[in-house]
Structures are given as structure tokens and as C-alpha cells.
Design an enzyme around this catalytic site. Structure first.
Site, short mmCIF file in Angstrom:
data_model
loop_
_atom_site.label_atom_id
_atom_site.label_comp_id
_atom_site.label_asym_id
_atom_site.label_seq_id
_atom_site.Cartn_x
_atom_site.Cartn_y
_atom_site.Cartn_z
N LYS A 151 53.60 109.89 63.48
CA LYS A 151 53.69 110.59 62.20
C LYS A 151 55.14 110.61 61.73
O LYS A 151 56.04 111.05 62.47
CB LYS A 151 53.17 112.03 62.35
CG LYS A 151 51.67 112.12 62.57
CD LYS A 151 50.88 111.69 61.34
CE LYS A 151 49.40 111.97 61.49
NZ LYS A 151 48.63 111.60 60.27
N LYS A 247 37.61 107.43 56.99
CA LYS A 247 37.38 108.73 57.61
C LYS A 247 36.10 109.31 57.02
O LYS A 247 35.95 109.35 55.79
CB LYS A 247 38.56 109.68 57.36
CG LYS A 247 39.86 109.26 58.01
CD LYS A 247 40.97 110.25 57.66
CE LYS A 247 42.29 109.87 58.32
NZ LYS A 247 43.39 110.77 57.89
#
Length: 328
Positions: A151, A247
């Protein structure tokens, strides 16, 4: 008659999960359960409401509960897609309906969905955003894992990715900027990722401000996440993205996700199957897409201090398909 029940559950995260938009210490999920005593079957699904998409726990739970009468009347997954927009609420119901159908018919969900039988897959393991020093230490602890998802957060990202590479010299790396890069920094960040041997970059620019991706060289494949939810957005990615992150909380369930995967493949896009931070119940339906995917990122349960039981079996970074006691 089929009955719908909705629940909100909280699961602590091991430490904290930090991205460019903030930090969390717990995963709050909403579950939908569909049961019919007459057929002796029950199915369930889990979703993770996401404020970035205008969702709240209360709003998603209410949207699911609003479908109780339709569920009782025999609502199908196809009809559900017509009644509800893509998003977390529809995901929980779509997965619950599929699990219910599998239990009622005594057939595995992958067969009902027209998919191949799922097999074990290697999942990415996520390193939260932090200082270069903390991220290097986290990478060192995770260096035995074959695939790390890093991240990033904008300013200082070249130092972060270099630090992660020092900490995990042999792992494959993908990075996720969560829309934090800007036009004036993207090329320097791309160069830093190239120097670190990064294999994929996820959502570097804000959704709606990503036209620049079609005008610059992309030495590393770029993956759309926030810029794509379902099939309706595919055409807008042309020339900008090389891959998409599917997703279920974005597509509104496995039913749409399967169709999106086929449509994306037809356009030559690589696929990642990803997740929000949820429990094994949220990962289980997504595992049916693993055979489509170039990258699997279903590590949500690995980031929790406590998963639900029974859960998915993880052996290191190998994730096994769900058993019927969990889902499907």
C-alpha cells in the site's frame, strides 16, 4: 417460505490496516442469511460496506432488509441484478442466494455458476502504508511470502517501495496507491516501481482523473480498481488500463463478477480477484474466480486477529477452496 435475516458483525484487525485514505483497527461486515425450513436449507453471504463508494453499515443493512419480501416470494439472482444496483448490499444477497441454491439442490456453487472446480491458489499478502522504516520491517517479516501487495500513499512513495524491496528481496511485488498519485509525481513513482521490479500497479490516479494513463508510457501494467465496478465501466478503461481488480463488493456479487471476468478477458485485460478486509465468508465466493485470475488478492482473513469459524484453510500464502460448511 424463505426468510431473510441480516446481521452486523465486527472482527478485530491484527494491528491496524492503513491505506492512503486512513487507518482501521476492525473490520465491520454485514451478513445476509436466507433459510427455508420447508427445504431444510440455508445460505449466507458477507459484504463490507465502503464509505469511498458512499456506503455505510446502516445503509447497506437497510438495503438488504428491504428485499425480505422479494426473497420470501422467490427472488432469483438474475432478478436481484435488476432490482438492486451493484455494490455491497447486492453482493451479500447474491452470494447468499447462490449458497442457498447450492445447499437446496445438493450441488456445489461452482457448478451452478458455470465455473470450473476451484483449486488452491497463491494469494497476495498486504503490507499497510507506513514510514519506509516500518514498511521495510513489515516486508522483512513477510519475506517468505511469494507475493506482496504494498500500500502506497503519494508523497514519499519511491522511498517506501525501495524499502520494501530491501526487506523482501525475493518476493514478487504489486503496489496499490489507492488513487494517491498525481500527474506531477506519477512518472517518478513509476520509475521507482520499475527499479524495484514491481509487476503491477493498482489504481495510481483518482477515478475520473485517470485520462493521463492513456497519454504516458506504462512500463508496468496498470490495474483499475476504484475506476471500475462492473461491466458498464469497461469501455471507459480502453487505452488507460492493462488489468482490472474484480471485487464482489463492487460488482454486487459473484453473478455479475463472472460476466465481468469473461468480458474483460475478451478485451485483453489481465485479471486480479481482490477483496475488502473481511472474513473467510467474503473470500469464499471470490475463490471461485481464482482460476480466471492472473493475481489473487484474498488475504482479508490473514489480516484479522480473529476469523470466523469454520473459515478458509490458509497454508502460508496458499488459500484453499471453501468447504460447504462455510459456503458453497
Amino acid at each position: 417460505m424463505r426468510r431473510l435475516t441480516v446481521a452486523v458483525e465486527r472482527f478485530p484487525i491484527a494491528g491496524a490496516f492503513t491505506i492512503s485514505r486512513g487507518s482501521r483497527t476492525e473490520a465491520v461486515v454485514v451478513t445476509a442469511r436466507i433459510a427455508d425450513d420447508a427445504v431444510g436449507a440455508a445460505g449466507w453471504g458477507e459484504c463490507v460496506p465502503y464509505p469511498r463508494y458512499g456506503e455505510s453499515i446502516e445503509g447497506v443493512a437497510a438495503a438488504i432488509e428491504a428485499q425480505a419480501d422479494a426473497i420470501a416470494a422467490g427472488l432469483t439472482r438474475v432478478e436481484l441484478m435488476e432490482r438492486m444496483k451493484a455494490g455491497a448490499a447486492r453482493n451479500a444477497l447474491d452470494c447468499a442466494l447462490l449458497d442457498f441454491e447450492a445447499k437446496a439442490l445438493g450441488r456445489p456453487a461452482w457448478k451452478i455458476a458455470g465455473l470450473s472446480q476451484p483449486t488452491p491458489a497463491t494469494t497476495a499478502y498486504t503490507l499497510s502504508l507506513g514510514t519506509p522504516e516500518s514498511m521495510e520491517e513489515a516486508a522483512r517479516k513477510a519475506a517468505a511470502r511469494p507475493l506482496l501487495k504494498v500500500k502506497l500513499g503519494g508523497e514519499g512513495d519511491p522511498a517506501r517501495i525501495a524499502a520494501v524491496r530491501r526487506g523482501a528481496p525475493d518476493s514478487r511485488l504489486i503496489v496499490d496507491a489507492n488513487e494517491a498519485w498525481r500527474a506531477e509525481t506519477i512518472e517518478a513513482n513509476l520509475d521507482a516501481c520499475l527499479a524495484a521490479g514491481v509487476g503491477l500497479i493498482e489504481q495510481p490516479l483518482p477515478a475520473g482523473e485517470d485520462a493521463l494513463l492513456g497519454q504516458i508510457a506504462r512500463p508496468i501494467p496498470i490495474c483499475a480498481d476504484e475506476s471500475l465496478h462492473d461491466r458498464a465501466g469497461l469501455a471507459q478503461l480502453a487505452g488507460r488500463y492493462d488489468a482490472i481488480n474484480i471485487k464482489l463488493d463492487k460488482t454486487g456479487g459473484l453473478t455479475e463478477a463472472v460476466m465481468l471476468a469473461h468480458a474483460a478477458r475478451a478485451r485483453g485485460l489481465a485479471l486480479m480477484v481482490g477483496c475488502m478486509v473481511g472474513t473467510s465468508l467474503a473470500m469464499a465466493p471470490a475463490m471461485l474466480l481464482a482460476s480466471f485470475a492472473d493475481y489473487v488478492d484474498l488475504d482479508g482473513p490473514l489480516l484479522l486477529a480473529r476469523d470466523r469459524a469454520p473459515g478458509l484453510l490458509f497454508e502460508g500464502s496458499t488459500i484453499h477452496p471453501p468447504e460447504p460448511a462455510l459456503w458453497g
